[in-house]
Design an enzyme around this catalytic site. Structure first.
Site, PDB file in Angstrom:
ATOM      1  N   HIS A   1      30.384  49.935  46.552  1.00 33.58           N
ATOM      2  CA  HIS A   1      30.570  48.090  47.015  1.00 33.58           C
ATOM      3  C   HIS A   1      30.079  48.222  48.451  1.00 33.58           C
ATOM      4  CE1 HIS A   1      34.654  47.924  44.651  1.00 33.58           C
ATOM      5  NE2 HIS A   1      33.306  48.181  44.111  1.00 33.58           N
TER       6      HIS A   1
ATOM      7  N   TYR B   1      48.272  50.012  44.969  1.00 35.57           N
ATOM      8  CA  TYR B   1      49.472  50.432  45.922  1.00 35.57           C
ATOM      9  C   TYR B   1      51.061  49.986  45.616  1.00 35.57           C
ATOM     10  CZ  TYR B   1      45.213  50.739  48.522  1.00 35.57           C
ATOM     11  OH  TYR B   1      43.777  51.317  48.743  1.00 35.57           O
TER      12      TYR B   1
ATOM     13  N   GLU C   1      34.950  51.953  46.911  1.00 35.06           N
ATOM     14  CA  GLU C   1      34.541  51.318  47.854  1.00 35.06           C
ATOM     15  C   GLU C   1      32.837  51.432  48.551  1.00 35.06           C
ATOM     16  OE1 GLU C   1      35.547  49.155  48.740  1.00 35.06           O
ATOM     17  OE2 GLU C   1      37.451  48.804  48.582  1.00 35.06           O
TER      18      GLU C   1
ATOM     19  N   HIS D   1      42.644  47.496  43.426  1.00 36.29           N
ATOM     20  CA  HIS D   1      42.990  48.463  44.483  1.00 36.29           C
ATOM     21  C   HIS D   1      44.188  47.947  44.841  1.00 36.29           C
ATOM     22  CE1 HIS D   1      38.334  49.575  45.232  1.00 36.29           C
ATOM     23  NE2 HIS D   1      39.189  50.245  43.516  1.00 36.29           N
TER      24      HIS D   1
ATOM     25  N   ASP E   1      43.120  44.011  51.210  1.00 37.14           N
ATOM     26  CA  ASP E   1      42.597  44.105  49.170  1.00 37.14           C
ATOM     27  C   ASP E   1      42.597  43.432  48.688  1.00 37.14           C
ATOM     28  OD1 ASP E   1      40.812  46.758  48.036  1.00 37.14           O
ATOM     29  OD2 ASP E   1      42.381  47.972  48.616  1.00 37.14           O
TER      30      ASP E   1
ATOM     31  N   GLU F   1      39.130  45.316  42.683  1.00 37.76           N
ATOM     32  CA  GLU F   1      39.338  45.006  44.610  1.00 37.76           C
ATOM     33  C   GLU F   1      41.140  44.769  44.350  1.00 37.76           C
ATOM     34  OE1 GLU F   1      38.720  45.852  46.838  1.00 37.76           O
ATOM     35  OE2 GLU F   1      36.287  45.797  47.481  1.00 37.76           O
TER      36      GLU F   1
ATOM     37  N   GLU G   1      34.976  46.923  54.134  1.00 36.85           N
ATOM     38  CA  GLU G   1      35.207  48.182  52.672  1.00 36.85           C
ATOM     39  C   GLU G   1      34.754  49.377  53.691  1.00 36.85           C
ATOM     40  OE1 GLU G   1      34.724  47.626  49.129  1.00 36.85           O
ATOM     41  OE2 GLU G   1      33.820  45.304  49.517  1.00 36.85           O
TER      42      GLU G   1
END
Length: 321
Positions: A195, A105, A192, A101, A67, A98, A158
């Protein structure tokens, strides 16, 4: 009359309806990781073995790397070949999400892991040969590839390469564990899917303008690249999952999503694997609907702004005609 140096974007004069519909879908889907109560998964986390915890950390480390690559280099590489001003607006949205994203994490890490564990995860991520190889392959195309090749690399990243990592939280979700962690993954998958579909559609517009000979060369390059990435991804999956006994299921899931990437690009599937071959627990988790979350009472395990439909298989055929 003064000379025009720069034109204002006019959303009332749409050149490609797909730009507008994609913008609307992406903005309806907007979400932030801070709205999801990850700490509610701590009880589940404590029940996992040391090996499982290590695998989860490494999986999310790898996803963070990809990402990061996509947010910092991927969208910029595609931006040089836009067809409409509205396409650039859509790409701006994609680039921002992105980054969301990648940050998500870290929110998972800060909830589940100690600082020492987080440092170990990022050290593993930044030195793992298979992760670094796929990042280098994709980034080299972003830096030196043609506009169409860059779109292919983006779709492969992706719609295919993320899924060796997505498998893990989806598996836990199917076994009623780590529901809030999985909720973030489901939100990411939902993004995703749009995308990959959108960038694949833009690829098809350019591909269809090539001569028959040029199309043949491009298809050969695309399939060869996919083989190279899949071979590396098999080794990555074996490293991550052999000790847990999950590797073969993960490879089926990878092949299924490789086919999805090819469909996004308007090509025929390469592998025989279909949705029927994937563990149904995983397929149930990959459905991109999310659970409603009440911000005030902290009831529920998800966050959904607006009512958004999940992408369906038919959506991957967008623009093929």
């Amino acid at each position: 009359m003064s000379e025009t140096f720069y034109e204002a974007i006019n959303w009332n004069a749409i050149e490609d309806a797909i730009d507008k519909s994609t913008w609307e879908k992406l903005t309806e889907q907007f979400w932030l990781d801070t709205r999801i109560p990850l700490s509610n998964d701590l009880d589940d986390w404590r029940t996992l073995s040391a090996l499982e915890k290590q695998t989860v950390g490494r999986v999310f480390g790898g996803l963070t790397l990809l990402d990061t690559l996509q947010s910092e280099n991927g969208v910029d590489a595609i931006r040089h070949d836009i067809r409409t001003p509205h396409e650039e607006a859509v790409l701006n949205n994609i680039q921002f999400m992105e980054s969301v994203h990648a940050k998500s994490y870290s929110s998972i890490f800060s909830t589940l892991n100690t600082k020492t564990e987080i440092d170990e995860i990022f050290e593993w991520t930044n030195t793992n040969e298979y992760l670094q190889k796929k990042a280098k392959i994709i980034n080299d195309i972003y830096l030196t590839g043609s506009p169409l090749e860059r779109k292919v690399a983006s779709v492969y990243l992706e719609t295919f390469l993320f899924y060796s990592g997505f498998y893990t939280p989806l598996r836990y979700l199917g076994n009623n564990k780590l529901a809030n962690v999985a909720e973030i993954i489901k939100l990411i998958i939902r993004d995703e899917s749009v995308h990959g579909t959108y960038i694949g559609y833009k690829f098809q517009l350019g591909f269809n303008q090539l001569s028959e000979e040029e199309q043949g060369k491009m298809e050969d390059w695309m399939y060869n690249l996919l083989y190279e990435l899949y071979e590396n991804e098999e080794k990555y999956a074996e490293l991550l999952y052999d000790e847990l006994g999950w590797t073969e299921e993960v490879k089926v899931f990878l092949r299924y999503n490789a086919n999805k990437a090819l469909m996004n690009l308007g090509l025929n599937p390469l592998f025989p694997d279909t949705a029927n071959d994937v563990n149904p627990i995983i397929m149930n988790g990959i459905s991109t609907g999310t659970s409603n979350h009440d911000f005030f009472s902290q009831v529920g395990n998800g966050y959904l702004l607006g009512s958004v439909e999940a992408m369906k298989d038919d959506d991957y055929l967008i623009g093929m005609n």
